[in-house]
Structures are given as C-alpha cells and as structure tokens.
Design a protein around this motif. Sequence first.
Motif, mmCIF file in Angstrom:
data_model
loop_
_atom_site.group_PDB
_atom_site.id
_atom_site.type_symbol
_atom_site.label_atom_id
_atom_site.label_comp_id
_atom_site.label_asym_id
_atom_site.label_seq_id
_atom_site.Cartn_x
_atom_site.Cartn_y
_atom_site.Cartn_z
ATOM 1 N N ALA A 55 0.813 -1.218 0.000
ATOM 2 C CA ALA A 55 0.000 0.000 0.000
ATOM 3 C C ALA A 55 0.846 1.268 0.000
ATOM 4 O O ALA A 55 0.631 2.193 -0.800
ATOM 5 C CB ALA A 55 -0.940 -0.012 1.215
ATOM 6 N N GLU A 56 1.835 1.339 0.887
ATOM 7 C CA GLU A 56 2.639 2.554 0.984
ATOM 8 C C GLU A 56 3.486 2.785 -0.267
ATOM 9 O O GLU A 56 3.466 3.897 -0.826
ATOM 10 C CB GLU A 56 3.528 2.496 2.234
ATOM 11 C CG GLU A 56 4.268 3.791 2.524
ATOM 12 C CD GLU A 56 3.303 4.940 2.794
ATOM 13 O OE1 GLU A 56 3.650 6.092 2.455
ATOM 14 O OE2 GLU A 56 2.206 4.680 3.337
ATOM 15 N N PRO A 57 4.227 1.750 -0.772
ATOM 16 C CA PRO A 57 4.988 1.980 -2.012
ATOM 17 C C PRO A 57 4.100 2.386 -3.184
ATOM 18 O O PRO A 57 4.488 3.216 -4.011
ATOM 19 C CB PRO A 57 5.670 0.635 -2.265
ATOM 20 C CG PRO A 57 5.739 -0.016 -0.925
ATOM 21 C CD PRO A 57 4.513 0.430 -0.207
ATOM 22 N N LEU A 58 2.894 1.817 -3.266
ATOM 23 C CA LEU A 58 2.023 2.126 -4.393
ATOM 24 C C LEU A 58 1.543 3.577 -4.353
ATOM 25 O O LEU A 58 1.309 4.196 -5.394
ATOM 26 C CB LEU A 58 0.819 1.183 -4.408
ATOM 27 C CG LEU A 58 1.085 -0.251 -4.890
ATOM 28 C CD1 LEU A 58 -0.146 -1.118 -4.696
ATOM 29 C CD2 LEU A 58 1.517 -0.259 -6.346
ATOM 30 N N ARG A 59 1.403 4.134 -3.146
ATOM 31 C CA ARG A 59 0.954 5.528 -3.049
ATOM 32 C C ARG A 59 1.989 6.489 -3.631
ATOM 33 O O ARG A 59 1.652 7.593 -4.056
ATOM 34 C CB ARG A 59 0.647 5.885 -1.587
ATOM 35 C CG ARG A 59 -0.765 5.495 -1.152
ATOM 36 C CD ARG A 59 -1.122 6.139 0.167
ATOM 37 N NE ARG A 59 -0.478 5.481 1.284
ATOM 38 C CZ ARG A 59 -0.997 4.459 1.954
ATOM 39 N NH1 ARG A 59 -2.189 3.984 1.585
ATOM 40 N NH2 ARG A 59 -0.363 3.912 2.964
ATOM 41 N N ALA A 60 3.236 6.029 -3.652
ATOM 42 C CA ALA A 60 4.298 6.896 -4.169
ATOM 43 C C ALA A 60 4.510 6.747 -5.670
ATOM 44 O O ALA A 60 5.328 7.462 -6.251
ATOM 45 C CB ALA A 60 5.612 6.585 -3.443
ATOM 46 N N VAL A 61 3.784 5.826 -6.303
ATOM 47 C CA VAL A 61 3.981 5.557 -7.724
ATOM 48 C C VAL A 61 3.137 6.516 -8.556
ATOM 49 O O VAL A 61 1.961 6.767 -8.249
ATOM 50 C CB VAL A 61 3.585 4.090 -8.042
ATOM 51 C CG1 VAL A 61 3.535 3.858 -9.549
ATOM 52 C CG2 VAL A 61 4.579 3.137 -7.397
ATOM 53 N N ASP A 62 3.741 7.054 -9.600
ATOM 54 C CA ASP A 62 2.999 7.875 -10.563
ATOM 55 C C ASP A 62 2.115 6.933 -11.381
ATOM 56 O O ASP A 62 2.629 6.119 -12.155
ATOM 57 C CB ASP A 62 3.979 8.599 -11.477
ATOM 58 C CG ASP A 62 3.271 9.460 -12.523
ATOM 59 O OD1 ASP A 62 2.046 9.321 -12.700
ATOM 60 O OD2 ASP A 62 3.960 10.241 -13.194
ATOM 61 N N PRO A 63 0.787 6.997 -11.248
ATOM 62 C CA PRO A 63 -0.087 6.029 -11.926
ATOM 63 C C PRO A 63 0.097 5.996 -13.432
ATOM 64 O O PRO A 63 0.128 4.927 -14.038
ATOM 65 C CB PRO A 63 -1.493 6.495 -11.537
ATOM 66 C CG PRO A 63 -1.306 7.263 -10.276
ATOM 67 C CD PRO A 63 0.030 7.933 -10.415
ATOM 68 N N GLU A 64 0.246 7.160 -14.052
ATOM 69 C CA GLU A 64 0.373 7.179 -15.509
ATOM 70 C C GLU A 64 1.705 6.578 -15.954
ATOM 71 O O GLU A 64 1.766 5.831 -16.938
ATOM 72 C CB GLU A 64 0.223 8.610 -16.016
ATOM 73 C CG GLU A 64 -1.180 9.172 -15.834
ATOM 74 C CD GLU A 64 -1.325 10.537 -16.482
ATOM 75 O OE1 GLU A 64 -0.348 10.990 -17.128
ATOM 76 O OE2 GLU A 64 -2.408 11.136 -16.351
ATOM 77 N N ALA A 65 2.787 6.896 -15.232
ATOM 78 C CA ALA A 65 4.095 6.346 -15.594
ATOM 79 C C ALA A 65 4.121 4.838 -15.407
ATOM 80 O O ALA A 65 4.650 4.093 -16.244
ATOM 81 C CB ALA A 65 5.195 7.014 -14.763
ATOM 82 N N PHE A 66 3.532 4.376 -14.296
ATOM 83 C CA PHE A 66 3.514 2.931 -14.058
ATOM 84 C C PHE A 66 2.666 2.221 -15.094
ATOM 85 O O PHE A 66 3.039 1.156 -15.596
ATOM 86 C CB PHE A 66 2.973 2.634 -12.659
ATOM 87 C CG PHE A 66 3.045 1.171 -12.302
ATOM 88 C CD1 PHE A 66 4.174 0.653 -11.684
ATOM 89 C CD2 PHE A 66 1.996 0.308 -12.598
ATOM 90 C CE1 PHE A 66 4.246 -0.685 -11.363
ATOM 91 C CE2 PHE A 66 2.063 -1.033 -12.289
ATOM 92 C CZ PHE A 66 3.201 -1.532 -11.658
ATOM 93 N N SER A 67 1.528 2.809 -15.435
ATOM 94 C CA SER A 67 0.652 2.205 -16.438
ATOM 95 C C SER A 67 1.371 2.085 -17.780
ATOM 96 O O SER A 67 1.282 1.059 -18.461
ATOM 97 C CB SER A 67 -0.616 3.030 -16.590
ATOM 98 O OG SER A 67 -1.501 2.435 -17.512
ATOM 99 N N ALA A 68 2.122 3.129 -18.148
ATOM 100 C CA ALA A 68 2.872 3.089 -19.410
ATOM 101 C C ALA A 68 3.966 2.037 -19.361
ATOM 102 O O ALA A 68 4.192 1.300 -20.334
ATOM 103 C CB ALA A 68 3.468 4.458 -19.706
#
Length: 411
Positions: A55-68
């Motif tokens: 949960a905590e690491p995912l909150r720091a992820v840029d959703p668009e960058a990760f999706s790409a």
Amino acid sequence: MTPSPHPPRQGPRPLPAHLGLAATIWTSSRAAWPLLRSASPGSNPPFAGPLADLAEPLRAVDPEAFSAALDHELRDRADRFLRGLELYRHHPYRRELPDMPAVWGEGTTTLRQYGRPGAPGPAVLVVPSLVNRAYILDLAPGRSLLHHLAGRGLRPYLVDWAAPGPEERGFDLTAYVAGRLEAALDAVVALEGGPVAVLGYCMGGDLALALACRRPRDVCRLALLATPWDFHAERGGQARAIAAWFSTAEPWIARWGDLPVDLLQMLFMALDPALALRKFSSFADLDPTGDKAHAFVALEDWLNDGVPLAAPVARECLVDWYGANAPARRAWRVAGRVVDPAALRMPTLVMAPQQDRIVPHASATALAAAIPGATLLSPTLGHIGMIAGGGAPAAVWAPLAGWLDSGPGDP
C-alpha cells in the motif's frame, strides 16, 4: 537462419489454447493494476497481507508512468513469446534418424531391433508409453538412450506402438498387455533363446510391470522409469478432476473411437498451464543455429507428434487409474488377474526423477516400495529430461546400462 523448405509446424499443440492462455495472462495483468491501486482485492484473505505491504509503495507511484511501463512490459513479453513461436514453427531442423529394422509386427505394433546381434550384453525389451511416439528413446544423434545401450553391448528391442489402427481403436489394456506385448515378448525370447530384461518408460512402465507379473519366467530383470503407481500420492484432487472431465467427455470419445491428440495435450497442459509461455519466450533468445535451439526443436517436435489413445484404454487410465487409483489399491486387472508388484521376484530397478511434473515423485516411489527388494534411484531430472536431456547420459543412461548388464542375481 536458412529458410526451411518445409511448411510451418502446427504446434505447440493445441496452439489456440496456448495463445488464448497467454492473452488471458497479459490482459488480466493489465486489468489488475487499477485493482491493486485501490486495494480492492483486500477482502480476499490470501491477498490482504501482501496488499497491505504494497500500500505505501504504491501511493508513491505515478499512476500514468507505471501504467505506461506496464503496457511496455506486456508488449515486450508478448513479442518474445510470439517471436519464439514463429522461430520454432519455421525452424529448419527435422528429425532424420531412420527407423531401425523390424523383426516382428502385428497390426500397427512393430518390434525394432537395436544393437549388434551377438553382442555380449543382455537383450532388453523396451516398452514406451501408448500416448507418445516411441522415438523419444531414440530422439537424435547424441540423445538416444537406445543407441547408448547398444553402444554398451546390450541388445535393445523397441516396441513401437504407432497410432491405433481400426483394430487397436477397440483395444483395452488387456489387449495391449496380454495380446500385443506378450506376443512381442515371445518374439524376443525366441530370437534370444531365453529370458530377457524388460524396460518400461512412463505408462510403458505400468505395461512392463503387468507383463512381468504375467510372464515371470521370461523376464529376468525389470527396469521401470518414471512409472506412475499411486495416482493419489500427490495432486489427488487433480487426478479426480481428470477422471470427472473424462466422464463428461466420454460419450464423444466413445463416438470418435479414441481420445484425440489435442485433447490429450490439453490434459498435459493443465499440469503447468504457463509452461509453453515460458519455454517459447526463452527460445526466442537462443541462437537458432546453436545446439540448444536444435535440441529444443527436436523435443518440441516429439511432444507435438502425439498419437490418439484408444477409447477403452483412455477410460481405464483416466477413470480407473487417475480417478479410482486402481493400481495402488490392487484393483487393476489384466485378463482378470490383479497386477500386484508384491508378487515380483526378479531384480527390479525403479527410477523416479525428482523434478517430474508429469509423474509426481511420490507416485513413482510408491511403486518401488511395493516391489520386494527393488532398487530405487532418484535422479535430479524431469520426466523427459531423464530420457533426452543433457544430464541424462551421466545420471540415467550409464547407471541403467550398468544395472541391466549386471549378473542375474546382482541387485
């Protein structure tokens, strides 16, 4: 790579199933990303702990960058898999080893002679499975158990079942063992002038065991390689599910007269559904002209060159063996007689490979425990690797040849 003059291969069989599974894995991976972000699978207890850690690491992820990045990785994996498939389907390798001379035949069953007549070692009747081509035991130069045995002075005779013809489509296991296999044994005993060793591989080991129980005076030694016996020792639920599937499909199989190759391949695929995805993705990275690529293609060609299984045999194997565990319960009968390994008195070797995905180790070792005085070897190889893999000559072929060439009373 030189273009192949041959048409593209149809495998891996069944190709639509492998492609469909790969597509499902990729699309489900993509679809899972929004769920992971929202932690919606957390209501499922097995996922709750891992999701809390993420949960905590995912909150720091840029959703668009990760999706790409995820899309790029999925495209890359799809490309490797499809590239591996096409390299295999168009690879120029073709098996060119000639069939060895036939010394006996009946229907579609042929007995092929390896080794030099008069060689000092013992004669060995070699019994392969009914569901795959016999040439796995003579796959390619340098990958031939039978030529290795012959080179050690033994005289192997290979039972080549071939695909069932009109007569064999009505066969049950009694017809194969008490009919064809005993006739093949008679032919070898007549040629050799006395008892011979018998070697069985996979399902062929069960047939060889039944033969030895019925004809102990004509079998001086018995070697059983990757032979299933206790079908519920591991994955009992999976074994019962196979039997239930067959019961549903049986009216169709009875109408066809056999269990078709692609349905058989689907059963093998169920043991490790993503295996083809991993194999062909790795194959894409090999030098297509190298030895590893040629060995891969040779083995895949054999895997995809299967034969159908006569409907009565399919029922015995899938319902009685897998579903009811008849062999281990001493309920399997051939020509009315129970196949009981405890009755064997000839020297017996059981090889149960430790990394076998097809015949669980516990299933094969249960057979060794049931045979009085049996010798058990457990090479660190897989079901097919023990026969045709790079480690087979040292781990399996050499000790097997030495054991077969031992004196009648040696262990």
